[in-house]
Motif scaffolding. Structure first.
Motif, PDB file in Angstrom:
ATOM      1  N   TYR A 254      67.031  89.812  49.512  1.00 11.77           N
ATOM      2  CA  TYR A 254      65.783  90.219  49.464  1.00 11.77           C
ATOM      3  C   TYR A 254      65.084  90.156  50.908  1.00 11.77           C
ATOM      4  O   TYR A 254      64.509  91.143  51.225  1.00 11.77           O
ATOM      5  CB  TYR A 254      64.941  89.735  48.380  1.00 11.77           C
ATOM      6  CG  TYR A 254      63.676  89.944  48.242  1.00 11.77           C
ATOM      7  CD1 TYR A 254      63.344  91.332  47.926  1.00 11.77           C
ATOM      8  CD2 TYR A 254      62.402  89.302  48.405  1.00 11.77           C
ATOM      9  CE1 TYR A 254      61.943  92.163  47.823  1.00 11.77           C
ATOM     10  CE2 TYR A 254      61.031  89.709  48.178  1.00 11.77           C
ATOM     11  CZ  TYR A 254      60.894  91.172  47.921  1.00 11.77           C
ATOM     12  OH  TYR A 254      59.938  91.780  47.922  1.00 11.77           O
ATOM     13  N   ASN A 255      65.161  89.045  51.680  1.00 10.19           N
ATOM     14  CA  ASN A 255      64.607  89.003  52.864  1.00 10.19           C
ATOM     15  C   ASN A 255      65.313  89.995  53.934  1.00 10.19           C
ATOM     16  O   ASN A 255      64.560  90.730  54.563  1.00 10.19           O
ATOM     17  CB  ASN A 255      64.923  87.611  53.563  1.00 10.19           C
ATOM     18  CG  ASN A 255      64.108  86.563  52.805  1.00 10.19           C
ATOM     19  OD1 ASN A 255      63.003  86.934  52.069  1.00 10.19           O
ATOM     20  ND2 ASN A 255      64.516  85.199  52.759  1.00 10.19           N
ATOM     21  N   LEU A 256      66.451  90.103  53.848  1.00 13.67           N
ATOM     22  CA  LEU A 256      67.186  91.207  54.570  1.00 13.67           C
ATOM     23  C   LEU A 256      66.765  92.754  54.170  1.00 13.67           C
ATOM     24  O   LEU A 256      66.605  93.709  54.995  1.00 13.67           O
ATOM     25  CB  LEU A 256      68.714  91.109  54.465  1.00 13.67           C
ATOM     26  CG  LEU A 256      69.577  89.836  55.093  1.00 13.67           C
ATOM     27  CD1 LEU A 256      70.904  89.977  54.574  1.00 13.67           C
ATOM     28  CD2 LEU A 256      69.396  90.032  56.648  1.00 13.67           C
ATOM     29  N   TYR A 257      66.531  92.751  52.944  1.00 14.16           N
ATOM     30  CA  TYR A 257      65.946  94.315  52.414  1.00 14.16           C
ATOM     31  C   TYR A 257      64.337  94.390  53.025  1.00 14.16           C
ATOM     32  O   TYR A 257      64.288  95.641  53.322  1.00 14.16           O
ATOM     33  CB  TYR A 257      65.756  94.153  50.763  1.00 14.16           C
ATOM     34  CG  TYR A 257      65.241  95.362  50.157  1.00 14.16           C
ATOM     35  CD1 TYR A 257      66.312  96.455  49.827  1.00 14.16           C
ATOM     36  CD2 TYR A 257      64.038  95.619  49.881  1.00 14.16           C
ATOM     37  CE1 TYR A 257      65.799  97.776  49.587  1.00 14.16           C
ATOM     38  CE2 TYR A 257      63.439  96.545  49.317  1.00 14.16           C
ATOM     39  CZ  TYR A 257      64.372  97.789  49.279  1.00 14.16           C
ATOM     40  OH  TYR A 257      63.907  98.759  48.374  1.00 14.16           O
ATOM     41  N   GLN A 258      63.834  93.385  52.994  1.00 18.29           N
ATOM     42  CA  GLN A 258      62.254  93.583  53.370  1.00 18.29           C
ATOM     43  C   GLN A 258      62.128  93.726  55.000  1.00 18.29           C
ATOM     44  O   GLN A 258      61.184  94.496  55.412  1.00 18.29           O
ATOM     45  CB  GLN A 258      61.343  92.191  52.965  1.00 18.29           C
ATOM     46  CG  GLN A 258      61.185  92.083  51.680  1.00 18.29           C
ATOM     47  CD  GLN A 258      60.052  90.779  51.244  1.00 18.29           C
ATOM     48  OE1 GLN A 258      60.691  89.712  51.692  1.00 18.29           O
ATOM     49  NE2 GLN A 258      59.061  91.108  50.639  1.00 18.29           N
ATOM     50  N   SER A 259      63.152  93.334  55.603  1.00 20.09           N
ATOM     51  CA  SER A 259      63.171  93.541  56.986  1.00 20.09           C
ATOM     52  C   SER A 259      63.798  94.810  57.509  1.00 20.09           C
ATOM     53  O   SER A 259      63.934  95.105  58.573  1.00 20.09           O
ATOM     54  CB  SER A 259      63.959  92.198  57.603  1.00 20.09           C
ATOM     55  OG  SER A 259      65.148  92.195  57.254  1.00 20.09           O
ATOM     56  N   GLY A 260      64.232  95.734  56.483  1.00 18.46           N
ATOM     57  CA  GLY A 260      65.068  96.904  56.677  1.00 18.46           C
ATOM     58  C   GLY A 260      66.489  96.738  57.212  1.00 18.46           C
ATOM     59  O   GLY A 260      67.104  97.833  57.672  1.00 18.46           O
ATOM     60  N   LYS A 261      67.104  95.702  57.023  1.00 15.35           N
ATOM     61  CA  LYS A 261      68.572  95.581  57.499  1.00 15.35           C
ATOM     62  C   LYS A 261      69.382  95.648  56.093  1.00 15.35           C
ATOM     63  O   LYS A 261      70.629  95.794  56.219  1.00 15.35           O
ATOM     64  CB  LYS A 261      68.714  94.077  57.624  1.00 15.35           C
ATOM     65  CG  LYS A 261      67.966  93.541  58.998  1.00 15.35           C
ATOM     66  CD  LYS A 261      68.232  92.333  59.705  1.00 15.35           C
ATOM     67  CE  LYS A 261      67.239  91.911  61.048  1.00 15.35           C
ATOM     68  NZ  LYS A 261      67.619  90.534  61.308  1.00 15.35           N
ATOM     69  N   LEU A 262      68.761  95.765  54.925  1.00 20.37           N
ATOM     70  CA  LEU A 262      69.623  96.310  53.822  1.00 20.37           C
ATOM     71  C   LEU A 262      68.734  97.593  53.132  1.00 20.37           C
ATOM     72  O   LEU A 262      67.605  97.474  53.233  1.00 20.37           O
ATOM     73  CB  LEU A 262      69.837  95.107  52.622  1.00 20.37           C
ATOM     74  CG  LEU A 262      70.989  94.210  53.091  1.00 20.37           C
ATOM     75  CD1 LEU A 262      70.866  92.968  52.314  1.00 20.37           C
ATOM     76  CD2 LEU A 262      72.196  94.747  53.366  1.00 20.37           C
ATOM     77  N   ASP A 263      69.471  98.548  52.671  1.00 21.28           N
ATOM     78  CA  ASP A 263      69.041  99.578  51.824  1.00 21.28           C
ATOM     79  C   ASP A 263      69.229  99.200  50.548  1.00 21.28           C
ATOM     80  O   ASP A 263      68.745 100.052  49.530  1.00 21.28           O
ATOM     81  CB  ASP A 263      69.679 100.826  52.120  1.00 21.28           C
ATOM     82  CG  ASP A 263      69.479 101.174  53.621  1.00 21.28           C
ATOM     83  OD1 ASP A 263      68.128 101.164  54.077  1.00 21.28           O
ATOM     84  OD2 ASP A 263      70.388 101.592  54.194  1.00 21.28           O
TER      85      ASP A 263
END
Length: 302
Positions: A254-263
């Motif tokens: 979720y953190n990676l998603y929020q930072s735009g590193k995961l779609d």
């Protein structure tokens, strides 16, 4: 589209995944036709004869292709076979293959690649856990049991672009099996060249589908699928690349998603409750079959 299927004997369970999927401009990579996708665990194998898990089949479905493709709602669509003729008794299937199909290394993809792949999977020496899926194809059970030679399997190539499959009993779901990775072709030259390393890293494979894999060493937690320029239907492949990252923790994901590193990322139950009203929240349903095998040889009770 990737279709995930697992075949086993036992009790069916419906599984749901709660995920966030980026919409609109939430991903900086969207304009580049690149997406960043998460997987919950490592990739075990890219060996078509030996893979058994969902992660492996995700990757095999995206990098390889069979006689058919399974589209929306498992609709059967032409793959490497451009046409099929079925005998009146339903026991013989004759597939005419497209002549423009190639492997990612430029080799022509022919009917012989299907014959080699199926024989390799049912060969007891390969120890394929999914060899039983070939049951119903002439002599498959006897070959798997070591009672008949591998070359007696009910599949033969008539030239480069005609494949004939003979059944020993009707298999109502036979066409669906043709879209399952265990029935995909394999390049004999590549298997023999890489030997025991075949399918253990992205460089020890060749690919027949819309993407080819790069960057997977066999144990690392990230890899990339890049558009295969030798794929026969490459004009309809819109993505140039898919970057995969293993995220075992839903918090990390979720953190990676929020930072735009995961779609896309899987959610835990508490996260799902908090984000259920988000326009990016998606429930993805899938069918999965598990089984319990009871100990029938060892006495455990007196």
């Amino acid at each position: 589209m990737k279709i995930q299927k697992k075949f086993s004997l036992g009790v069916a369970i419906t599984a749901c995944s709660l995920i966030l999927v980026a919409c609109g401009n939430s991903s900086s990579s969207s304009s580049k036709q690149v997406i960043n996708w998460s997987e919950p665990s490592e990739l075990p194998s890219m060996d078509i004869s030996k893979a058994t898990d969902t992660i492996s089949f995700d990757m095999l479905n995206n990098t390889n292709e069979g006689l058919y493709r399974l589209g929306k709602n498992s609709k059967i669509e032409p793959g490497i076979a451009k046409s099929t003729k079925i005998s009146n008794d339903g026991m013989t299937y004759t597939f005419t293959l497209r002549k423009d199909a190639k492997w990612s290394n430029g080799d022509k993809l022919t009917a012989k690649d299907f014959v080699y792949s199926w024989q390799r999977t049912v060969n007891p020496k390969t120890a394929s856990e999914y060899a039983y899926l070939f049951s119903g194809i002439k002599n498959a059970d006897d070959i798997a049991a070591g009672k008949k030679a591998v070359n007696t399997l009910g599949i033969k190539a008539e030239g480069n672009y005609k494949l004939v499959v003979t059944l020993e009993k009707k298999v109502p779901y036979f066409k669906l099996l043709m879209g399952f990775p265990s029935f995909f072709p394999q390049n004999k030259s590549a298997v023999e060249k890489y030997g025991s390393k075949y399918g253990t890293a992205s460089k020890y494979m060749v690919y027949s589908g819309p993407f080819k894999m790069t960057g997977w060493t066999g144990s690392n937690l990230s890899w990339t699928l890049k558009k295969n320029s030798n794929y026969w239907d490459k004009k309809d492949v819109k993505l140039s690349a898919i970057n995969f990252k293993v995220t075992k923790s839903t918090t990390t994901g979720y953190n990676l998603y929020q930072s735009g590193k995961l779609d896309e990322t899987l959610l835990g139950s508490e996260q799902a409750k908090q984000l259920s009203n988000s326009k990016e929240f998606t429930v993805r349903s899938g069918a999965r079959i598990n089984y319990l095998e009871f100990n029938q040889t060892q006495k455990v009770f007196q």
